[in-house]
Design a protein around this motif. Structure first.
Motif, PDB file in Angstrom:
ATOM      1  N   LEU A   4      40.915  46.596  34.620  1.00  0.00           N
ATOM      2  CA  LEU A   4      41.939  46.663  35.659  1.00  0.00           C
ATOM      3  C   LEU A   4      41.381  46.124  36.968  1.00  0.00           C
ATOM      4  O   LEU A   4      40.275  46.492  37.378  1.00  0.00           O
ATOM      5  N   SER A   5      42.150  45.258  37.591  1.00  0.00           N
ATOM      6  CA  SER A   5      41.809  44.741  38.912  1.00  0.00           C
ATOM      7  C   SER A   5      43.043  44.841  39.795  1.00  0.00           C
ATOM      8  O   SER A   5      44.123  44.357  39.422  1.00  0.00           O
ATOM      9  N   PHE A   6      42.884  45.479  40.959  1.00  0.00           N
ATOM     10  CA  PHE A   6      44.027  45.686  41.853  1.00  0.00           C
ATOM     11  C   PHE A   6      43.609  45.355  43.275  1.00  0.00           C
ATOM     12  O   PHE A   6      42.573  45.826  43.756  1.00  0.00           O
ATOM     13  N   VAL A   7      44.420  44.522  43.939  1.00  0.00           N
ATOM     14  CA  VAL A   7      44.172  44.146  45.329  1.00  0.00           C
ATOM     15  C   VAL A   7      45.442  44.418  46.131  1.00  0.00           C
ATOM     16  O   VAL A   7      46.524  43.947  45.787  1.00  0.00           O
ATOM     17  N   LEU A   8      45.295  45.218  47.197  1.00  0.00           N
ATOM     18  CA  LEU A   8      46.413  45.541  48.066  1.00  0.00           C
ATOM     19  C   LEU A   8      46.048  45.131  49.485  1.00  0.00           C
ATOM     20  O   LEU A   8      44.992  45.519  50.002  1.00  0.00           O
TER      21      LEU A   8
END
Length: 398
Positions: free
Chosen positions: A260-264
């Motif tokens: 999982l990779s998440f960028v906000l």
């Protein structure tokens, strides 16, 4: 456009350990760098940086950095010579003007050949303008401040979380004079003098506003170093290998982790010359889209020799730049939020060959259409213009 420039550069970087595993302090090091550049166009500029990295324990790292950077104008910004463009809806200040209500502006219109302003009508809702570069442009300077923390908790293997605050200040920002065609017209009409610097540019040797034989207003828009930009925000990044033993232990070939990779990204401000463009899109006074929130989620999983990835991109809803109160315009439609989904797969046939393919914009999401847009009734640099797109490829490593 044809041209060239020469640049000579000298740079160096240092990473200096200050504290090495000291009790109660952990690790601390400094990062330094400097770059000297000599451009044939703008002369010499110097960039430098200084920062600290502190890791009090293995699971925590705190980082901070200050950077001074310089950006020399590009050849296009120097040599651009009258590229044609059109604004969206526009109202000529001389059109339908009652000389009894505003005699000064009516007299100024007469100097442009519009003697009967009350009866004057262009019949056009667009304004034609021409963009020019400038040989007198200087390098813009940027001060960047960042402060962040990286967490890698030992109790949760394969998890990394980082949060970074950033603040960028740009001096001598290269932009269109007075923000563009509308600002040039406002400044020129405020001066009431076609020979004033607000109406004539010595830099390009041309009037900033003029009229063609039919009386339609035209604008020449030169680039200048007159603006100041300040922008800031926060970026959150999460990387995690989600355990999938329950699946891999039951089905042969399934991966042990779901990556999982998440960028906000949160945009706090985007202020150009005192006007905040955060959460807006358009071409009223600056070209661009500046959503307050933007996020990208990527999930990847191994199914035998094939790695399958799903990517979701979210772009927050935005107001139209024409509705910013400082412009005293308004009435433009806003832009709804957009979400795109992409699906791809890569198959490692052996150590040499890899096949890949996928679908971008899986659900064929169309770009938003709105007034006062950047190009093609939307913003091609922010939204997908093609629609559902299939691709395939092969990679060979020798």
């Amino acid at each position: 456009i044809s041209g060239s420039f020469d640049v000579k550069e000298l740079f160096g970087e240092l990473r200096i350990p200050l504290v090495n595993d000291a009790s109660g302090i952990g690790f601390l090091d400094a990062e330094l760098g400097i770059r000297y550049s000599d451009y044939s166009t703008v002369g010499d500029v110097t960039a430098y940086k200084a920062g600290l990295n502190w890791s009090p324990i293995d699971a925590v790292r705190v980082r901070g950095m200050y950077q001074r950077a310089s950006r020399a104008p590009s050849l296009f910004e120097i040599l651009e010579n009258g590229d044609q463009g059109y604004t969206s809806s526009y109202f000529d200040p001389c059109e339908g003007l009652d000389p009894l209500v505003d005699p000064d502006t009516a007299a100024f219109c007469a100097t442009q050949g519009i003697n009967d302003t009350l009866a004057f009508s262009t019949g056009s809702t667009q304004l034609e303008f021409f963009e020019f570069g400038s040989c007198s442009l200087e390098a813009a300077t940027t001060d960047t401040y960042t402060l962040g923390v990286v967490l890698q908790p030992e109790s949760i293997p394969d998890l990394q979380i980082s949060v970074d605050y950033w603040n960028i200040e740009v001096e001598a920002y290269i932009t269109a004079l007075n923000g563009g065609a509308f600002g040039i017209i406002d400044a020129c009409f405020a001066s009431l003098d076609l020979n004033s610097p607000a109406c004539y540019s010595d830099d390009i040797g041309l009037p900033l506003i003029y009229r063609d034989l039919s009386g339609e207003l035209k604008v020449n828009v030169p680039l200048v170093n007159e603006s100041q930009l300040e922008t800031s925000g926060v970026d959150l990044q999460v990387q995690y290998g989600i355990p999938m033993e329950f699946a891999s232990s039951r089905v042969s070939g399934l991966g042990e982790t779901l990556q999982l990779s998440f960028v906000l990204s949160w945009l706090d401000e985007y202020v150009l010359d005192g006007i905040d463009y955060t959460d807006t899109s358009g071409y009223y006074n600056i070209q661009g889209s500046f959503p307050e929130w933007k996020a990208v989620l990527r999930l990847a999983y191994d199914i035998g020799p094939v790695n399958v990835a799903w990517v979701t991109t979210y772009i927050d809803d935005m107001d139209n730049q024409g509705n910013i109160p400082e412009f005293e315009d308004g009435g433009y439609s806003s832009i709804p939020s957009h979400t795109y989904h992409d699906l791809s797969a890569a198959w490692a046939i052996d150590e040499t060959f890899e096949l890949s393919g996928g679908i971008r914009n899986l659900f064929d999401k169309e770009p938003p259409v709105y007034e006062n847009n950047i190009d093609q009734n939307t913003d091609p640099s922010t939204y997908d213009m093609v629609g559902r797109f299939y691709f395939a490829g092969v990679r060979a490593r020798f």
